[in-house]
Design an enzyme around this catalytic site. Sequence first.
Site, PDB file in Angstrom:
ATOM      1  N   PHE B 157       0.952  -1.327  -0.110  1.00 29.85           N
ATOM      2  CA  PHE B 157      -0.126   0.070  -0.165  1.00 29.85           C
ATOM      3  C   PHE B 157       0.848   1.235   0.160  1.00 29.85           C
ATOM      4  CE2 PHE B 157       0.794  -0.066   4.497  1.00 29.85           C
ATOM      5  CZ  PHE B 157       0.937   1.301   4.818  1.00 29.85           C
ATOM      6  N   LYS B 181      -1.308  -8.172  -8.483  1.00 26.99           N
ATOM      7  CA  LYS B 181      -2.329  -7.728  -7.551  1.00 26.99           C
ATOM      8  C   LYS B 181      -1.763  -6.530  -6.615  1.00 26.99           C
ATOM      9  CE  LYS B 181      -2.871  -8.662  -2.982  1.00 26.99           C
ATOM     10  NZ  LYS B 181      -3.593  -7.125  -2.851  1.00 26.99           N
ATOM     11  N   SER B 234       4.866  -7.220   4.610  1.00 27.53           N
ATOM     12  CA  SER B 234       5.262  -7.400   5.943  1.00 27.53           C
ATOM     13  C   SER B 234       6.383  -8.531   5.831  1.00 27.53           C
ATOM     14  CB  SER B 234       4.108  -7.349   6.938  1.00 27.53           C
ATOM     15  OG  SER B 234       3.608  -8.826   6.499  1.00 27.53           O
ATOM     16  N   CYS B 289       9.833   1.346   3.827  1.00 25.29           N
ATOM     17  CA  CYS B 289      10.737   0.212   4.437  1.00 25.29           C
ATOM     18  C   CYS B 289      12.175   0.895   4.431  1.00 25.29           C
ATOM     19  CB  CYS B 289      10.778  -0.774   3.813  1.00 25.29           C
ATOM     20  SG  CYS B 289      11.202  -0.706   1.817  1.00 25.29           S
ATOM     21  N   GLU B 400       8.887  -2.641  13.951  1.00 24.71           N
ATOM     22  CA  GLU B 400       8.826  -1.539  12.811  1.00 24.71           C
ATOM     23  C   GLU B 400       7.455  -0.901  13.104  1.00 24.71           C
ATOM     24  OE1 GLU B 400       8.017  -3.233   8.934  1.00 24.71           O
ATOM     25  OE2 GLU B 400       8.875  -1.594   8.102  1.00 24.71           O
TER      26      GLU B 400
END
Lengths: 149, 500
Positions: B157, B181, B234, B289, B400
Amino acid sequence: MKTASAVISFAANLEGDMAKLYEDLARRYPEGREIFLSFSKGNGQNRALLERAYYEAITDAIEACFSFEEGLDPGAYALDAKPTGAMGFADALRFAIEAEGRAKGFYEEAARLSRGLMADIPRAFEIIARKRGDRIAKLKALAEGLGPA
Amino acid sequence: MILEEPIKEVITIKNYIDGEWVASEGELMDVVNPATQEVIAKVPISTKEEVEAAIDAARRAFPIWRSTPPLSRVRCLFRMKEIMEDRFEELSRIQTMEHGKTIDESRGETRRGIENVEVATGIPSLMMGYNLEDVASGVDEYLIRQPLGVFGIVGPFNFPFMVPLWFAPYAVATGNCVVIKPSSEDPISQMKIAEIAEEAGIPPGVWNVVNGGRAVVSGMLDHPDVAGICFVGSTPVGRDIYRRCGETGKRVIAQCGAKNFILVMPDADLDRTIAACMTSFFGNAGQRCLAGANLVPVGEGLSEREYEAFHGKVVRAMAESAARIAVGYGLDDSVQMGPLRDKGKKERVAGYIGKGVEEGAKLVLDGRDVRLIGDWPHDAFLNPTVFEGVSPDMAIGREEIFGPVACIMRARSFDEAMEMIHGNPFGNSASIFTSSGKWAREFQYGVRCGNVGINVGLPAPMAFFPFSGMKDSFFGTLHAQGSEAIRFFTESKVVIQRWF
């Protein structure tokens, strides 16, 4: 103005406003028509140079949102006045010199503040600041050629 | 100035399968602009059958596409680039509307996405193999690179436009077909890219997009015709994808979570360092990230008193600069930080802030006190947060957070700071700010992280370099982007020949 986007938008609008100013001056003062029209064309080129530098160099890795952290005050640099109808050619030249001086100050400050961005952007600001210096010299030479007011 | 919104009415998103825009039979979910809380699109949660239809279309398109000359294949990419340039501003503003990032950040993302298309247009040269004559008397040997078939790409996202372009242009240019996707939270950018692929003349079945969630990903993982999976998201999901790909013999690139450290040596240019830290910690509202997470002023060579003064200076500079950040709707070009992607993500980050206080860290700047430029619903907004006195074993120092939270730690020496980095399970990126070539070199040499910044707070590799990652931040062998992506999407075939 603290973001690259805001500064580039301001600069693009400034170039647009100055292009219109020189078109207006070219219509009203035939004695300066050639130089004013060349400046107006130059404003379009400046805008293209800036937008190309920004859109081609923009990256999320460099401080686009934070590079102008000290802030640039648009009020200090905007072209907010217009030459009046009663103005003679010498006054119109003085008006243009003042406007170019303000624009030069904006680009010099923008170049200084954006040194953390991709090099294309401060370089574009520096190029335009130099061009502004050249314009001021040309306008002053023209004014001096008119003799004392 | 608030820029004009390119999405004027609610978009109903369809899947793009075999060159057709197909309505899904799955349930529709709202896509909400996180700044305004307005619904801007409806996205389907597609079924397993729908992703299987896309994989089947890709499988059928593959034989003709792989035999299409590389030059013809990349001409489609050249056209894609041209269309993306023409629609640059629209594509950027869409990202701001669907994700929340500022317009400067969206334009940066668009540019980086396009750069991957540009690099992939070099495939006729980049995909070449190599050869050697006379490996034995009258015998020649050569290597050729061949595409493998169908690849699945699962996007995150936080970079809805760019991340699928880390993979898809290379896959397609090398002769493969893809099923993408997008994140169901912000799927509009990938719909637009599929429109562009169609307009650019990429043949039906080569570029497919199926929206949805787990069923779509599972459909890709389970399907025998899928040769590999590219995933960004993730660590738990990445680890699971890696395991499942191993079981079924698929190739995998899984770029995952992070907890990135930034060391500030006493000789660093502090003004430039803090400016870079604003982008690193708070850019994209901390949702990336490569974002800085832990800031460590290092007291190497300083007395106790000197270190306290240096540490205090860094804390004050961070807090003062972070407090000045203008937060609001990203289409307002005076805004420096946008909202989190949604309310749930805001609550998660706010939960970490609460946990940090409970764990005994000192809250220097509390971003839960929301102050915005403009009158927007507060649902997804947080302001920047700064903690000091964070230790590596606290949850806020270890896990995180994926939000605009800076944790300032203490290290009396360079070695102690390196131990902190290496004690963390992640290894995505790390940066050092210093004027010393010696420290920079020691850091680069020794740090176990994939992406290293030296006086750069956000070491995001350009498209012609791999986007690296180590430890729990990466599962796989070859990485996204550049020559590693080309290796990933091709099989090496070695031929030895002689003629009688």
